[in-house]
Design a protein around this motif. Structure first.
Motif, PDB file in Angstrom:
ATOM      1  N   LYS A 196     -28.807  61.611 -33.372  1.00  0.00           N
ATOM      2  CA  LYS A 196     -29.089  63.038 -33.133  1.00  0.00           C
ATOM      3  C   LYS A 196     -30.382  63.465 -33.836  1.00  0.00           C
ATOM      4  O   LYS A 196     -30.622  63.103 -34.984  1.00  0.00           O
ATOM      5  CB  LYS A 196     -27.895  63.842 -33.659  1.00  0.00           C
ATOM      6  CG  LYS A 196     -28.115  65.331 -33.739  1.00  0.00           C
ATOM      7  CD  LYS A 196     -27.951  66.007 -32.416  1.00  0.00           C
ATOM      8  CE  LYS A 196     -28.124  67.507 -32.577  1.00  0.00           C
ATOM      9  NZ  LYS A 196     -28.533  68.151 -31.323  1.00  0.00           N
ATOM     10  N   VAL A 197     -31.231  64.198 -33.106  1.00  0.00           N
ATOM     11  CA  VAL A 197     -32.414  64.820 -33.696  1.00  0.00           C
ATOM     12  C   VAL A 197     -32.195  66.322 -33.630  1.00  0.00           C
ATOM     13  O   VAL A 197     -31.943  66.842 -32.542  1.00  0.00           O
ATOM     14  CB  VAL A 197     -33.696  64.443 -32.926  1.00  0.00           C
ATOM     15  CG1 VAL A 197     -34.891  65.158 -33.505  1.00  0.00           C
ATOM     16  CG2 VAL A 197     -33.913  62.948 -32.957  1.00  0.00           C
ATOM     17  N   PRO A 249     -31.249  62.938 -23.849  1.00  0.00           N
ATOM     18  CA  PRO A 249     -32.446  62.189 -23.413  1.00  0.00           C
ATOM     19  C   PRO A 249     -32.555  62.057 -21.890  1.00  0.00           C
ATOM     20  O   PRO A 249     -32.500  60.963 -21.343  1.00  0.00           O
ATOM     21  CB  PRO A 249     -32.276  60.829 -24.092  1.00  0.00           C
ATOM     22  CG  PRO A 249     -30.826  60.703 -24.325  1.00  0.00           C
ATOM     23  CD  PRO A 249     -30.281  62.072 -24.502  1.00  0.00           C
ATOM     24  N   ILE A 250     -32.693  63.185 -21.211  1.00  0.00           N
ATOM     25  CA  ILE A 250     -32.958  63.187 -19.770  1.00  0.00           C
ATOM     26  C   ILE A 250     -34.279  63.923 -19.585  1.00  0.00           C
ATOM     27  O   ILE A 250     -34.375  65.109 -19.919  1.00  0.00           O
ATOM     28  CB  ILE A 250     -31.821  63.867 -18.989  1.00  0.00           C
ATOM     29  CG1 ILE A 250     -30.529  63.083 -19.183  1.00  0.00           C
ATOM     30  CG2 ILE A 250     -32.169  63.974 -17.514  1.00  0.00           C
ATOM     31  CD1 ILE A 250     -29.303  63.753 -18.650  1.00  0.00           C
ATOM     32  N   LEU A 251     -35.301  63.219 -19.067  1.00  0.00           N
ATOM     33  CA  LEU A 251     -36.660  63.762 -19.056  1.00  0.00           C
ATOM     34  C   LEU A 251     -36.746  64.994 -18.160  1.00  0.00           C
ATOM     35  O   LEU A 251     -36.231  65.015 -17.043  1.00  0.00           O
ATOM     36  CB  LEU A 251     -37.651  62.698 -18.575  1.00  0.00           C
ATOM     37  CG  LEU A 251     -37.668  61.415 -19.411  1.00  0.00           C
ATOM     38  CD1 LEU A 251     -38.617  60.408 -18.799  1.00  0.00           C
ATOM     39  CD2 LEU A 251     -38.082  61.718 -20.842  1.00  0.00           C
ATOM     40  N   THR A 282     -40.075  68.531 -25.139  1.00  0.00           N
ATOM     41  CA  THR A 282     -40.822  67.468 -25.823  1.00  0.00           C
ATOM     42  C   THR A 282     -39.951  66.664 -26.774  1.00  0.00           C
ATOM     43  O   THR A 282     -40.268  65.525 -27.079  1.00  0.00           O
ATOM     44  CB  THR A 282     -41.996  68.056 -26.616  1.00  0.00           C
ATOM     45  OG1 THR A 282     -41.493  69.133 -27.409  1.00  0.00           O
ATOM     46  CG2 THR A 282     -43.090  68.554 -25.698  1.00  0.00           C
ATOM     47  N   LEU A 283     -38.852  67.257 -27.278  1.00  0.00           N
ATOM     48  CA  LEU A 283     -38.063  66.582 -28.308  1.00  0.00           C
ATOM     49  C   LEU A 283     -36.721  66.138 -27.727  1.00  0.00           C
ATOM     50  O   LEU A 283     -35.954  66.964 -27.213  1.00  0.00           O
ATOM     51  CB  LEU A 283     -37.854  67.533 -29.493  1.00  0.00           C
ATOM     52  CG  LEU A 283     -37.386  66.892 -30.788  1.00  0.00           C
ATOM     53  CD1 LEU A 283     -38.339  65.803 -31.234  1.00  0.00           C
ATOM     54  CD2 LEU A 283     -37.219  67.941 -31.859  1.00  0.00           C
ATOM     55  N   TYR A 284     -36.473  64.822 -27.767  1.00  0.00           N
ATOM     56  CA  TYR A 284     -35.214  64.290 -27.257  1.00  0.00           C
ATOM     57  C   TYR A 284     -34.483  63.582 -28.386  1.00  0.00           C
ATOM     58  O   TYR A 284     -35.098  63.025 -29.292  1.00  0.00           O
ATOM     59  CB  TYR A 284     -35.474  63.282 -26.138  1.00  0.00           C
ATOM     60  CG  TYR A 284     -36.181  63.859 -24.952  1.00  0.00           C
ATOM     61  CD1 TYR A 284     -35.477  64.612 -24.016  1.00  0.00           C
ATOM     62  CD2 TYR A 284     -37.540  63.665 -24.770  1.00  0.00           C
ATOM     63  CE1 TYR A 284     -36.119  65.153 -22.930  1.00  0.00           C
ATOM     64  CE2 TYR A 284     -38.198  64.206 -23.688  1.00  0.00           C
ATOM     65  CZ  TYR A 284     -37.479  64.947 -22.754  1.00  0.00           C
ATOM     66  OH  TYR A 284     -38.112  65.476 -21.684  1.00  0.00           O
ATOM     67  N   SER A 285     -33.126  63.567 -28.296  1.00  0.00           N
ATOM     68  CA  SER A 285     -32.363  62.735 -29.231  1.00  0.00           C
ATOM     69  C   SER A 285     -32.607  61.273 -28.893  1.00  0.00           C
ATOM     70  O   SER A 285     -33.018  60.942 -27.783  1.00  0.00           O
ATOM     71  CB  SER A 285     -30.878  63.066 -29.137  1.00  0.00           C
ATOM     72  OG  SER A 285     -30.627  64.280 -29.781  1.00  0.00           O
ATOM     73  N   VAL A 291     -20.817  65.408 -26.649  1.00  0.00           N
ATOM     74  CA  VAL A 291     -21.666  66.369 -25.936  1.00  0.00           C
ATOM     75  C   VAL A 291     -22.457  67.200 -26.943  1.00  0.00           C
ATOM     76  O   VAL A 291     -23.663  67.407 -26.781  1.00  0.00           O
ATOM     77  CB  VAL A 291     -20.829  67.279 -25.017  1.00  0.00           C
ATOM     78  CG1 VAL A 291     -21.693  68.373 -24.426  1.00  0.00           C
ATOM     79  CG2 VAL A 291     -20.200  66.464 -23.909  1.00  0.00           C
ATOM     80  N   THR A 292     -21.802  67.638 -28.026  1.00  0.00           N
ATOM     81  CA  THR A 292     -22.538  68.441 -29.020  1.00  0.00           C
ATOM     82  C   THR A 292     -23.609  67.607 -29.712  1.00  0.00           C
ATOM     83  O   THR A 292     -24.578  68.149 -30.227  1.00  0.00           O
ATOM     84  CB  THR A 292     -21.612  69.031 -30.100  1.00  0.00           C
ATOM     85  OG1 THR A 292     -21.096  67.971 -30.886  1.00  0.00           O
ATOM     86  CG2 THR A 292     -20.497  69.826 -29.498  1.00  0.00           C
ATOM     87  N   LEU A 293     -23.437  66.259 -29.731  1.00  0.00           N
ATOM     88  CA  LEU A 293     -24.445  65.394 -30.359  1.00  0.00           C
ATOM     89  C   LEU A 293     -25.466  64.881 -29.345  1.00  0.00           C
ATOM     90  O   LEU A 293     -26.143  63.892 -29.597  1.00  0.00           O
ATOM     91  CB  LEU A 293     -23.756  64.212 -31.050  1.00  0.00           C
ATOM     92  CG  LEU A 293     -22.852  64.567 -32.219  1.00  0.00           C
ATOM     93  CD1 LEU A 293     -22.093  63.350 -32.707  1.00  0.00           C
ATOM     94  CD2 LEU A 293     -23.650  65.157 -33.358  1.00  0.00           C
ATOM     95  N   ASP A 294     -25.552  65.505 -28.169  1.00  0.00           N
ATOM     96  CA  ASP A 294     -26.550  65.190 -27.132  1.00  0.00           C
ATOM     97  C   ASP A 294     -26.302  63.876 -26.394  1.00  0.00           C
ATOM     98  O   ASP A 294     -27.180  63.412 -25.670  1.00  0.00           O
ATOM     99  CB  ASP A 294     -27.981  65.129 -27.699  1.00  0.00           C
ATOM    100  CG  ASP A 294     -28.462  66.485 -28.150  1.00  0.00           C
ATOM    101  OD1 ASP A 294     -27.826  67.467 -27.745  1.00  0.00           O
ATOM    102  OD2 ASP A 294     -29.439  66.559 -28.889  1.00  0.00           O
ATOM    103  N   ALA A 295     -25.145  63.249 -26.601  1.00  0.00           N
ATOM    104  CA  ALA A 295     -24.908  61.964 -25.942  1.00  0.00           C
ATOM    105  C   ALA A 295     -24.034  62.187 -24.702  1.00  0.00           C
ATOM    106  O   ALA A 295     -22.859  61.863 -24.691  1.00  0.00           O
ATOM    107  CB  ALA A 295     -24.241  60.990 -26.899  1.00  0.00           C
TER     108      ALA A 295
END
Lengths: 128, 189
Positions: free
Chosen positions: A55-56, A62-64, A69-72, B52-56
């Motif tokens: 996680k960032v 991470p879907i373009l 500009t910022l993706y996990s 989902v909350t962790l963007d995955a």
């Protein structure tokens, strides 16, 4: 230990709490199906640990998309995607071993299986 | 990201972790195996929410489909072939508790050196990942980076994964197929 440090690490600590609950179920319970469920809890917690590391803050999935500009980090996601599927395959093998043990011993409790093994090897009288 | 939305994420995180902890403790405590299996499905679904909350998002829907769906079905199948109740164990749970506390403490000690949660400057985010994210658009031309890494950059790994699943399937058939046939023959005699 300041507040920033705690906010930056509480996620890992909660994951470790869940992990240890799973480990406790595996080592303290004698029922084989329950051991496998405990192992699954442990495994899912390890997945959460990896995903937490990817996680960032401020990033998105991470879907373009234009304008973002910022993706996990997508690499832990790929690793864990593979691990989930392999985990289900190993669970299936574990459960089929449990079913075979039930056919052979008539029980899925560790104590009773050990007793039966002991009886088979040393005869009835030597049971403690 | 604004201060408010970060606070919102933390609150959702802590609620999900609380529900997960309750589910995990109940799994350890409950004696009815049917209940344990149902709760393991609940655990998987809640963890999908956490992903989902962790963007995955890709991991979340795989966990919801495979973890909460397929594994629960497999375990219910195993329950129908074995037994539904757990016997009360004869030995005390003190030693396992001690082992778990020690292991947990060592793991928590290990996290003290780990980069903070969500830190964009952590080494894991600065070396390989940016190349994959840029290359996904230019070289592979698939918007979902997870898909392009899984199916293209690391395609052979995914092939290896399929081999693992095939092996597991063969193992299950080798163990259960013959056993079930033997039981059927025994009943006919």
């Amino acid at each position: 230990m300041d507040t920033d440090f705690i906010i930056g690490h509480y996620n890992y600590w909660l994951v470790i709490l869940l992990m240890m609950t799973g480990l406790y179920t595996v080592v303290s319970r004698g029922n084989y199906i329950k051991k496998i469920v405990g192992l699954n809890v442990f495994q899912t917690s390890v997945f959460m640990m990896y995903i937490s590391m990817g996680k960032v803050s401020g990033g998105t999935a991470p879907i373009l998309e234009t304008g973002i500009t910022l993706y996990s980090n997508p690499l832990p996601h790929v690793l864990i995607l593979t691990a989930i599927v392999v985990g289900v395959a190993t669970t299936a093998v574990g459960l089929s071993i449990v079913v075979r043990i039930h056919q052979a011993y008539g029980t899925i409790e560790e104590d009773e299986v050990n007793d039966a093994d002991h009886r088979m090897e040393f005869g009835k009288e030597d049971l403690p | 990201m604004t201060e408010e939305s970060i606070l919102g994420t933390v609150v959702v995180d802590i609620i999900l972790f609380g529900l997960l902890a309750i589910t995990a403790v109940e799994i350890a405590r409950l004696r009815s195996l049917f209940g344990v299996v149902a709760l393991s499905g609940v655990f998987s679904l809640l963890s999908a929410g956490l992903f989902v909350t962790l963007d995955a998002v890709d991991v979340a829907f795989t966990e919801a489909a495979v973890g909460a769906g397929v594994s629960t079905v497999l375990m219910l199948g195993a329950l129908s072939l074995t037994t539904q109740r757990e016997r009360i164990p004869s030995h005390t749970a003190l030693l396992p508790f001690f082992v778990v506390v020690v292991t947990g403490s060592v793991l928590i000690y290990g996290t003290l050196d780990v980069p903070a949660f969500g830190d964009p400057k952590a080494p894991v985010h600065t070396h390989v990942a940016p190349e994959y994210i840029e290359g996904s658009a230019e070289v592979i031309d698939v918007p979902n980076v997870v898909t392009s890494v899984l199916a293209s950059y690391r395609g052979f790994d995914t092939l290896g994964e399929t081999v693992v699943i095939f092996t597991a399937g063969v193992a299950v058939i080798a163990m259960l197929g013959s056993g079930l046939r033997r039981r059927k023959n025994g009943q006919q005699k």
